[in-house]
Design a protein around this motif. Sequence first.
Motif, PDB file in Angstrom:
ATOM      1  N   LYS A 268      -6.697   2.594 -13.378  1.00  0.00           N
ATOM      2  CA  LYS A 268      -7.742   3.325 -14.442  1.00  0.00           C
ATOM      3  C   LYS A 268      -7.195   4.345 -15.088  1.00  0.00           C
ATOM      4  CE  LYS A 268     -12.149   3.994 -13.656  1.00  0.00           C
ATOM      5  NZ  LYS A 268     -13.240   4.428 -12.957  1.00  0.00           N
ATOM      6  N   GLU A 269      -6.320   5.071 -14.339  1.00  0.00           N
ATOM      7  CA  GLU A 269      -5.835   6.235 -14.894  1.00  0.00           C
ATOM      8  C   GLU A 269      -4.610   6.255 -15.850  1.00  0.00           C
ATOM      9  OE1 GLU A 269      -4.557   9.198 -11.815  1.00  0.00           O
ATOM     10  OE2 GLU A 269      -6.524   9.126 -10.572  1.00  0.00           O
ATOM     11  N   ILE A 270      -3.709   5.288 -15.535  1.00  0.00           N
ATOM     12  CA  ILE A 270      -2.623   4.873 -16.236  1.00  0.00           C
ATOM     13  C   ILE A 270      -2.964   3.941 -17.410  1.00  0.00           C
ATOM     14  CG2 ILE A 270      -0.403   3.395 -16.042  1.00  0.00           C
ATOM     15  CD1 ILE A 270      -0.325   4.663 -12.926  1.00  0.00           C
ATOM     16  N   PHE A 271      -3.822   3.046 -17.364  1.00  0.00           N
ATOM     17  CA  PHE A 271      -4.118   2.328 -18.355  1.00  0.00           C
ATOM     18  C   PHE A 271      -5.480   2.566 -19.060  1.00  0.00           C
ATOM     19  CE2 PHE A 271      -1.021  -0.525 -15.800  1.00  0.00           C
ATOM     20  CZ  PHE A 271      -0.437  -1.247 -16.874  1.00  0.00           C
TER      21      PHE A 271
ATOM     22  N   TRP B 202      -8.822  -1.533  -4.104  1.00  0.00           N
ATOM     23  CA  TRP B 202      -9.584  -0.402  -4.535  1.00  0.00           C
ATOM     24  C   TRP B 202      -8.663   0.709  -4.954  1.00  0.00           C
ATOM     25  CZ3 TRP B 202     -14.250   0.750  -6.356  1.00  0.00           C
ATOM     26  CH2 TRP B 202     -15.161  -0.052  -6.069  1.00  0.00           C
ATOM     27  N   SER B 203      -7.715   1.183  -3.964  1.00  0.00           N
ATOM     28  CA  SER B 203      -6.993   2.181  -4.250  1.00  0.00           C
ATOM     29  C   SER B 203      -5.949   1.796  -5.766  1.00  0.00           C
ATOM     30  CB  SER B 203      -5.824   2.268  -3.280  1.00  0.00           C
ATOM     31  OG  SER B 203      -6.645   2.646  -1.987  1.00  0.00           O
ATOM     32  N   ALA B 204      -5.523   0.743  -5.847  1.00  0.00           N
ATOM     33  CA  ALA B 204      -4.823   0.069  -6.916  1.00  0.00           C
ATOM     34  C   ALA B 204      -5.494   0.219  -8.448  1.00  0.00           C
ATOM     35  CB  ALA B 204      -4.291  -1.269  -6.722  1.00  0.00           C
TER      36      ALA B 204
ATOM     37  N   GLY C  18       1.016  -1.123   0.040  1.00  0.00           N
ATOM     38  CA  GLY C  18      -0.002   0.035   0.041  1.00  0.00           C
ATOM     39  C   GLY C  18       0.915   1.258   0.055  1.00  0.00           C
ATOM     40  N   VAL C  19       1.851   1.301  -0.916  1.00  0.00           N
ATOM     41  CA  VAL C  19       2.939   2.367  -0.745  1.00  0.00           C
ATOM     42  C   VAL C  19       2.661   3.283  -1.936  1.00  0.00           C
ATOM     43  CG1 VAL C  19       4.704   1.367   0.756  1.00  0.00           C
ATOM     44  CG2 VAL C  19       4.793   0.852  -1.760  1.00  0.00           C
ATOM     45  N   PRO C  20       3.162   4.411  -1.941  1.00  0.00           N
ATOM     46  CA  PRO C  20       2.917   5.399  -3.160  1.00  0.00           C
ATOM     47  C   PRO C  20       3.588   4.948  -4.236  1.00  0.00           C
ATOM     48  CG  PRO C  20       4.047   6.497  -1.177  1.00  0.00           C
ATOM     49  CD  PRO C  20       3.447   5.272  -0.789  1.00  0.00           C
ATOM     50  N   GLN C  21       4.626   4.632  -4.169  1.00  0.00           N
ATOM     51  CA  GLN C  21       5.484   4.206  -5.070  1.00  0.00           C
ATOM     52  C   GLN C  21       4.815   3.165  -6.239  1.00  0.00           C
ATOM     53  OE1 GLN C  21       6.383   3.816  -2.094  1.00  0.00           O
ATOM     54  NE2 GLN C  21       8.315   4.890  -1.897  1.00  0.00           N
ATOM     55  N   LEU C  22       3.556   2.577  -5.985  1.00  0.00           N
ATOM     56  CA  LEU C  22       2.674   1.731  -6.766  1.00  0.00           C
ATOM     57  C   LEU C  22       2.373   2.383  -8.295  1.00  0.00           C
ATOM     58  CD1 LEU C  22       1.112  -0.630  -7.609  1.00  0.00           C
ATOM     59  CD2 LEU C  22      -0.650   0.314  -6.076  1.00  0.00           C
ATOM     60  N   GLU C  23       1.989   3.754  -8.008  1.00  0.00           N
ATOM     61  CA  GLU C  23       1.795   4.878  -9.109  1.00  0.00           C
ATOM     62  C   GLU C  23       2.873   4.734 -10.223  1.00  0.00           C
ATOM     63  OE1 GLU C  23      -0.214   9.223 -10.430  1.00  0.00           O
ATOM     64  OE2 GLU C  23       0.538   8.640  -8.372  1.00  0.00           O
ATOM     65  N   ALA C  24       4.110   5.138  -9.771  1.00  0.00           N
ATOM     66  CA  ALA C  24       5.284   5.114 -10.813  1.00  0.00           C
ATOM     67  C   ALA C  24       5.309   3.791 -11.399  1.00  0.00           C
ATOM     68  CB  ALA C  24       6.481   5.446 -10.072  1.00  0.00           C
ATOM     69  N   HIS C  25       5.375   2.781 -10.622  1.00  0.00           N
ATOM     70  CA  HIS C  25       5.660   1.329 -11.272  1.00  0.00           C
ATOM     71  C   HIS C  25       4.411   0.768 -11.966  1.00  0.00           C
ATOM     72  CE1 HIS C  25       9.674   0.254  -9.698  1.00  0.00           C
ATOM     73  NE2 HIS C  25       9.296   1.106  -8.665  1.00  0.00           N
ATOM     74  N   LEU C  26       3.278   1.342 -11.924  1.00  0.00           N
ATOM     75  CA  LEU C  26       2.298   0.781 -12.863  1.00  0.00           C
ATOM     76  C   LEU C  26       2.582   1.480 -14.152  1.00  0.00           C
ATOM     77  CD1 LEU C  26      -1.184   1.260 -10.911  1.00  0.00           C
ATOM     78  CD2 LEU C  26      -0.213  -0.924 -11.795  1.00  0.00           C
TER      79      LEU C  26
ATOM     80  N   LYS D 217      -3.386  -4.038 -19.845  1.00  0.00           N
ATOM     81  CA  LYS D 217      -4.537  -3.593 -18.961  1.00  0.00           C
ATOM     82  C   LYS D 217      -5.323  -4.844 -18.448  1.00  0.00           C
ATOM     83  CE  LYS D 217      -9.372  -2.419 -19.171  1.00  0.00           C
ATOM     84  NZ  LYS D 217     -10.409  -2.428 -20.094  1.00  0.00           N
ATOM     85  N   GLU D 218      -5.609  -5.839 -19.109  1.00  0.00           N
ATOM     86  CA  GLU D 218      -6.053  -6.959 -18.532  1.00  0.00           C
ATOM     87  C   GLU D 218      -5.255  -7.805 -17.568  1.00  0.00           C
ATOM     88  OE1 GLU D 218      -7.831  -5.724 -22.343  1.00  0.00           O
ATOM     89  OE2 GLU D 218      -5.477  -6.189 -21.927  1.00  0.00           O
ATOM     90  N   GLU D 219      -3.874  -7.833 -17.669  1.00  0.00           N
ATOM     91  CA  GLU D 219      -2.977  -8.343 -16.773  1.00  0.00           C
ATOM     92  C   GLU D 219      -3.053  -7.737 -15.377  1.00  0.00           C
ATOM     93  OE1 GLU D 219       0.164 -10.519 -19.630  1.00  0.00           O
ATOM     94  OE2 GLU D 219       0.175  -8.308 -19.408  1.00  0.00           O
ATOM     95  N   ILE D 220      -3.162  -6.270 -15.565  1.00  0.00           N
ATOM     96  CA  ILE D 220      -2.990  -5.427 -14.233  1.00  0.00           C
ATOM     97  C   ILE D 220      -4.248  -5.827 -13.645  1.00  0.00           C
ATOM     98  CG2 ILE D 220      -3.254  -3.241 -13.433  1.00  0.00           C
ATOM     99  CD1 ILE D 220      -0.280  -4.098 -13.721  1.00  0.00           C
ATOM    100  N   VAL D 221      -5.657  -5.825 -14.478  1.00  0.00           N
ATOM    101  CA  VAL D 221      -6.968  -6.145 -13.819  1.00  0.00           C
ATOM    102  C   VAL D 221      -6.653  -7.376 -12.980  1.00  0.00           C
ATOM    103  CG1 VAL D 221      -9.180  -6.446 -14.255  1.00  0.00           C
ATOM    104  CG2 VAL D 221      -7.901  -4.404 -15.187  1.00  0.00           C
ATOM    105  N   GLU D 222      -6.255  -8.378 -13.655  1.00  0.00           N
ATOM    106  CA  GLU D 222      -6.119  -9.738 -13.107  1.00  0.00           C
ATOM    107  C   GLU D 222      -5.559  -9.847 -11.979  1.00  0.00           C
ATOM    108  OE1 GLU D 222      -7.486 -13.351 -12.505  1.00  0.00           O
ATOM    109  OE2 GLU D 222      -8.507 -12.036 -13.903  1.00  0.00           O
ATOM    110  N   LEU D 223      -4.188  -8.972 -12.104  1.00  0.00           N
ATOM    111  CA  LEU D 223      -3.291  -8.963 -10.798  1.00  0.00           C
ATOM    112  C   LEU D 223      -3.923  -8.353  -9.576  1.00  0.00           C
ATOM    113  CD1 LEU D 223       0.588  -8.108 -11.014  1.00  0.00           C
ATOM    114  CD2 LEU D 223      -0.955  -6.765  -9.284  1.00  0.00           C
ATOM    115  N   ILE D 224      -4.521  -7.419  -9.734  1.00  0.00           N
ATOM    116  CA  ILE D 224      -5.335  -6.538  -8.651  1.00  0.00           C
ATOM    117  C   ILE D 224      -6.535  -7.221  -8.131  1.00  0.00           C
ATOM    118  CG2 ILE D 224      -6.376  -4.398  -8.004  1.00  0.00           C
ATOM    119  CD1 ILE D 224      -4.974  -3.009 -10.167  1.00  0.00           C
TER     120      ILE D 224
END
Length: 106
Positions: free
Chosen positions: A99-102, A92-94, A54-62, A72-79
């Motif tokens: 959604k913004e990035i993909f 939810w946060s992820a 739950g760290v803020p670096q998630l955004e950069a790594h997405l 997108k499909e892989e990220i949705v499945e991962l989350i």
Amino acid sequence: MAKQTAGRDNLGEFSPQFAALNDDVLFGEVWDREKQLSLRDRSLITVASLLTQGVPQLEAHLTIAKQNGVTKEEIVELITHLAFYAGWPKAWSAFNLAKEIFDESE
């Protein structure tokens, strides 16, 4: 992968050794070991780890994951998968970040 300078850019004067380890070792040597593990796979692993924390670096790594070919499909499945292990609020946060990035309208 482009040469990483975030460590030096953000912490270079305050903590030059940490900045060098970030840029040269983590992103220079570890991420550069593509024969052992592709950038795409490293991105999936890193996003999964950061989501569970739950760290803020998630955004950069997405963003990096998208650049490294994660879909997108892989990220949705991962989350979705990790929601049951890491927690619903973290998922939810992820999803909001993903959604913004993909966003497919790009």
